[in-house]
Each structure stands twice: as structure tokens, then as C-alpha cells.
Design a protein around this motif. Sequence first.
Motif, PDB file in Angstrom:
ATOM      1  N   ASN A   1      61.270   6.457  -3.702  1.00  0.00           N
ATOM      2  CA  ASN A   1      59.880   6.113  -4.016  1.00  0.00           C
ATOM      3  C   ASN A   1      59.751   4.840  -4.863  1.00  0.00           C
ATOM      4  OD1 ASN A   1      60.961   7.392  -6.264  1.00  0.00           O
ATOM      5  ND2 ASN A   1      59.087   8.531  -6.734  1.00  0.00           N
ATOM      6  N   LEU A   2      60.828   4.090  -4.989  1.00  0.00           N
ATOM      7  CA  LEU A   2      60.812   2.793  -5.675  1.00  0.00           C
ATOM      8  C   LEU A   2      61.251   1.720  -4.695  1.00  0.00           C
ATOM      9  CD1 LEU A   2      62.478   3.416  -9.145  1.00  0.00           C
ATOM     10  CD2 LEU A   2      60.203   2.558  -8.738  1.00  0.00           C
ATOM     11  N   SER A   3      60.518   0.613  -4.658  1.00  0.00           N
ATOM     12  CA  SER A   3      60.950  -0.511  -3.829  1.00  0.00           C
ATOM     13  C   SER A   3      60.837  -1.798  -4.635  1.00  0.00           C
ATOM     14  CB  SER A   3      60.116  -0.602  -2.549  1.00  0.00           C
ATOM     15  OG  SER A   3      58.759  -0.845  -2.845  1.00  0.00           O
ATOM     16  N   PHE A   4      61.734  -2.723  -4.345  1.00  0.00           N
ATOM     17  CA  PHE A   4      61.772  -3.994  -5.050  1.00  0.00           C
ATOM     18  C   PHE A   4      61.779  -5.114  -4.022  1.00  0.00           C
ATOM     19  CE2 PHE A   4      63.413  -0.865  -7.965  1.00  0.00           C
ATOM     20  CZ  PHE A   4      62.677  -1.147  -9.109  1.00  0.00           C
ATOM     21  N   VAL A   5      60.834  -6.043  -4.170  1.00  0.00           N
ATOM     22  CA  VAL A   5      60.586  -7.076  -3.170  1.00  0.00           C
ATOM     23  C   VAL A   5      60.595  -8.450  -3.820  1.00  0.00           C
ATOM     24  CG1 VAL A   5      58.923  -7.885  -1.441  1.00  0.00           C
ATOM     25  CG2 VAL A   5      59.138  -5.434  -1.904  1.00  0.00           C
ATOM     26  N   TRP A   6      61.253  -9.396  -3.159  1.00  0.00           N
ATOM     27  CA  TRP A   6      61.191 -10.789  -3.609  1.00  0.00           C
ATOM     28  C   TRP A   6      59.792 -11.312  -3.351  1.00  0.00           C
ATOM     29  CZ3 TRP A   6      59.923 -15.590  -1.787  1.00  0.00           C
ATOM     30  CH2 TRP A   6      60.322 -16.675  -2.569  1.00  0.00           C
ATOM     31  N   MET A   7      59.155 -11.846  -4.395  1.00  0.00           N
ATOM     32  CA  MET A   7      57.808 -12.383  -4.245  1.00  0.00           C
ATOM     33  C   MET A   7      57.617 -13.505  -5.259  1.00  0.00           C
ATOM     34  SD  MET A   7      55.051 -11.816  -2.368  1.00  0.00           S
ATOM     35  CE  MET A   7      55.314 -10.154  -1.753  1.00  0.00           C
ATOM     36  N   ASP A   8      57.084 -14.621  -4.806  1.00  0.00           N
ATOM     37  CA  ASP A   8      56.760 -15.751  -5.672  1.00  0.00           C
ATOM     38  C   ASP A   8      55.287 -15.627  -6.043  1.00  0.00           C
ATOM     39  OD1 ASP A   8      56.243 -18.165  -6.909  1.00  0.00           O
ATOM     40  OD2 ASP A   8      56.832 -19.403  -5.201  1.00  0.00           O
ATOM     41  N   CYS A   9      54.995 -15.180  -7.256  1.00  0.00           N
ATOM     42  CA  CYS A   9      53.614 -14.905  -7.636  1.00  0.00           C
ATOM     43  C   CYS A   9      52.759 -16.160  -7.741  1.00  0.00           C
ATOM     44  CB  CYS A   9      53.550 -14.098  -8.927  1.00  0.00           C
ATOM     45  SG  CYS A   9      53.932 -15.042 -10.385  1.00  0.00           S
ATOM     46  N   MET A  10      53.379 -17.336  -7.760  1.00  0.00           N
ATOM     47  CA  MET A  10      52.613 -18.573  -7.841  1.00  0.00           C
ATOM     48  C   MET A  10      52.276 -19.144  -6.467  1.00  0.00           C
ATOM     49  SD  MET A  10      51.944 -18.882 -10.983  1.00  0.00           S
ATOM     50  CE  MET A  10      51.373 -20.557 -11.245  1.00  0.00           C
ATOM     51  N   ALA A  11      52.774 -18.544  -5.407  1.00  0.00           N
ATOM     52  CA  ALA A  11      52.437 -18.995  -4.051  1.00  0.00           C
ATOM     53  C   ALA A  11      51.059 -18.463  -3.683  1.00  0.00           C
ATOM     54  CB  ALA A  11      53.483 -18.502  -3.057  1.00  0.00           C
ATOM     55  N   ASP A  12      50.241 -19.321  -3.103  1.00  0.00           N
ATOM     56  CA  ASP A  12      48.899 -18.892  -2.712  1.00  0.00           C
ATOM     57  C   ASP A  12      48.938 -17.728  -1.726  1.00  0.00           C
ATOM     58  OD1 ASP A  12      47.634 -20.691  -4.390  1.00  0.00           O
ATOM     59  OD2 ASP A  12      47.481 -22.241  -2.848  1.00  0.00           O
ATOM     60  N   SER A  13      49.958 -17.691  -0.866  1.00  0.00           N
ATOM     61  CA  SER A  13      50.066 -16.597   0.105  1.00  0.00           C
ATOM     62  C   SER A  13      50.253 -15.246  -0.587  1.00  0.00           C
ATOM     63  CB  SER A  13      51.219 -16.854   1.072  1.00  0.00           C
ATOM     64  OG  SER A  13      52.441 -16.939   0.369  1.00  0.00           O
ATOM     65  N   THR A  14      50.785 -15.258  -1.790  1.00  0.00           N
ATOM     66  CA  THR A  14      50.980 -14.014  -2.535  1.00  0.00           C
ATOM     67  C   THR A  14      49.638 -13.394  -2.918  1.00  0.00           C
ATOM     68  OG1 THR A  14      53.111 -14.731  -3.350  1.00  0.00           O
ATOM     69  CG2 THR A  14      52.016 -13.022  -4.625  1.00  0.00           C
ATOM     70  N   LEU A  15      48.615 -14.213  -3.114  1.00  0.00           N
ATOM     71  CA  LEU A  15      47.305 -13.675  -3.485  1.00  0.00           C
ATOM     72  C   LEU A  15      46.767 -12.756  -2.388  1.00  0.00           C
ATOM     73  CD1 LEU A  15      45.694 -16.827  -5.116  1.00  0.00           C
ATOM     74  CD2 LEU A  15      46.800 -14.890  -6.258  1.00  0.00           C
ATOM     75  N   THR A  16      47.017 -13.105  -1.138  1.00  0.00           N
ATOM     76  CA  THR A  16      46.591 -12.265  -0.020  1.00  0.00           C
ATOM     77  C   THR A  16      47.365 -10.952  -0.012  1.00  0.00           C
ATOM     78  OG1 THR A  16      46.065 -14.233   1.271  1.00  0.00           O
ATOM     79  CG2 THR A  16      46.338 -12.174   2.500  1.00  0.00           C
ATOM     80  N   VAL A  17      48.680 -11.040  -0.213  1.00  0.00           N
ATOM     81  CA  VAL A  17      49.515  -9.836  -0.253  1.00  0.00           C
ATOM     82  C   VAL A  17      49.096  -8.962  -1.434  1.00  0.00           C
ATOM     83  CG1 VAL A  17      51.880  -8.967  -0.471  1.00  0.00           C
ATOM     84  CG2 VAL A  17      51.431 -11.041   0.853  1.00  0.00           C
ATOM     85  N   LEU A  18      48.830  -9.578  -2.566  1.00  0.00           N
ATOM     86  CA  LEU A  18      48.379  -8.834  -3.751  1.00  0.00           C
ATOM     87  C   LEU A  18      47.075  -8.103  -3.462  1.00  0.00           C
ATOM     88  CD1 LEU A  18      48.576  -8.093  -6.761  1.00  0.00           C
ATOM     89  CD2 LEU A  18      47.448 -10.275  -7.272  1.00  0.00           C
ATOM     90  N   GLU A  19      46.129  -8.783  -2.867  1.00  0.00           N
ATOM     91  CA  GLU A  19      44.846  -8.155  -2.552  1.00  0.00           C
ATOM     92  C   GLU A  19      45.033  -6.967  -1.610  1.00  0.00           C
ATOM     93  OE1 GLU A  19      40.405  -9.627  -1.517  1.00  0.00           O
ATOM     94  OE2 GLU A  19      41.995 -10.509  -0.284  1.00  0.00           O
ATOM     95  N   GLU A  20      45.876  -7.118  -0.598  1.00  0.00           N
ATOM     96  CA  GLU A  20      46.135  -6.011   0.331  1.00  0.00           C
ATOM     97  C   GLU A  20      46.697  -4.797  -0.402  1.00  0.00           C
ATOM     98  OE1 GLU A  20      48.744  -7.741   3.224  1.00  0.00           O
ATOM     99  OE2 GLU A  20      47.136  -8.937   4.120  1.00  0.00           O
TER     100      GLU A  20
END
Length: 179
Positions: free
Chosen positions: A117-136
Amino acid sequence: RARHWAACCGAAMAAPPSEEKHWVTVPNFPHRSTQVQLPATAPAPVHVAPYVATEGPRVREALALAECGPHDVVLDIGCGDGRVAFAAVRDRGARAAIGWDIDIGLLSTAREEAPANLSFVWMDCMADSTLTVLEEHLLGEVTLVYLFMLPAAIRHLEGTLISCMERRPGLRVVTRRFH
């Protein structure tokens, strides 16, 4: 190499098979750097905070403040070694937790110990595309967000966080920032 990239970056960052890719060096704190393969059109990842582990008492305080419990799915942005995500599930009984970080070495370490029940994902929080993933994620099953970052990174995510909190009143955000 393509498998390494996909394993590190996850499906959210995967480039179409026909898209040209290039290797970039990502500085991983505190003492190493690594190579990741990104789509040719992707900007190089930006580190927004050095790795500084959140101390156990601060983790407990943050999760208690957020009233983390069995109904929660926690998103830890800038998760480092995953200690907040682990504590949410282990100590507070959260249903699940997701950790995002740019440091592949720390993510790898966290994944080694992670239950299902734990997952760890590479994500660049400063990339604009991350904002879409965050919202989802925030409009999906995530109920609690934990952030420990520099103010510039928090400001970059702030609009999406606030917008999602307005649309989902039960969504909570706990922020710890560098001073």
C-alpha cells in the motif's frame, strides 16, 4: 536503458516509444548524482530542496495535525526516504501512501522496504506537467498532502493545491518549509 528510465520515472513521465530521448545528469543529494533518460522536449529536472530528513517527532506532529487515519491516502511530495509515507501507513493506519521525489537513490531505498500500500514515484515537482498529475491525484483518491520544500517549490504547487482544496473540502495539506 529504456526499462531503467521507465522504472525510475513511472508511467506519468513515460515518453512515447517513437519520441527521441536524451540523457541528463540529475544531482541527487546529499552525495551522488545519476543519469536519467528524458524525452528530448522535456526540461532538465530541477532540485528545489536538499534532502533533509524530517525528524520523527515532526513527522508524528504533522500527521496528527492533519488527523491522518484509516480513511486517508497520503501524497508526500518531496518524500526523500519515505519516512512520512511509512509513518502514515504504519503509525496512523492510512489506507495508502504515495511518495514523490526527484532523488532516484532515495526512492530506490524507500521502495525496498515498501509494503503493497506504499508506492514511490520519480516526479519533478517543478515541471508544469506535474501540476496536471497533481490535480488528477488530488481530485482522485488522495485525501492528505504533506510537503517539505523550499518556498519557491511550494509557490509553484500552491495554485493547484488551493484549487483542489476548494473543489474537495475534505482534502488537507500540511506544509513544512525550509527557512
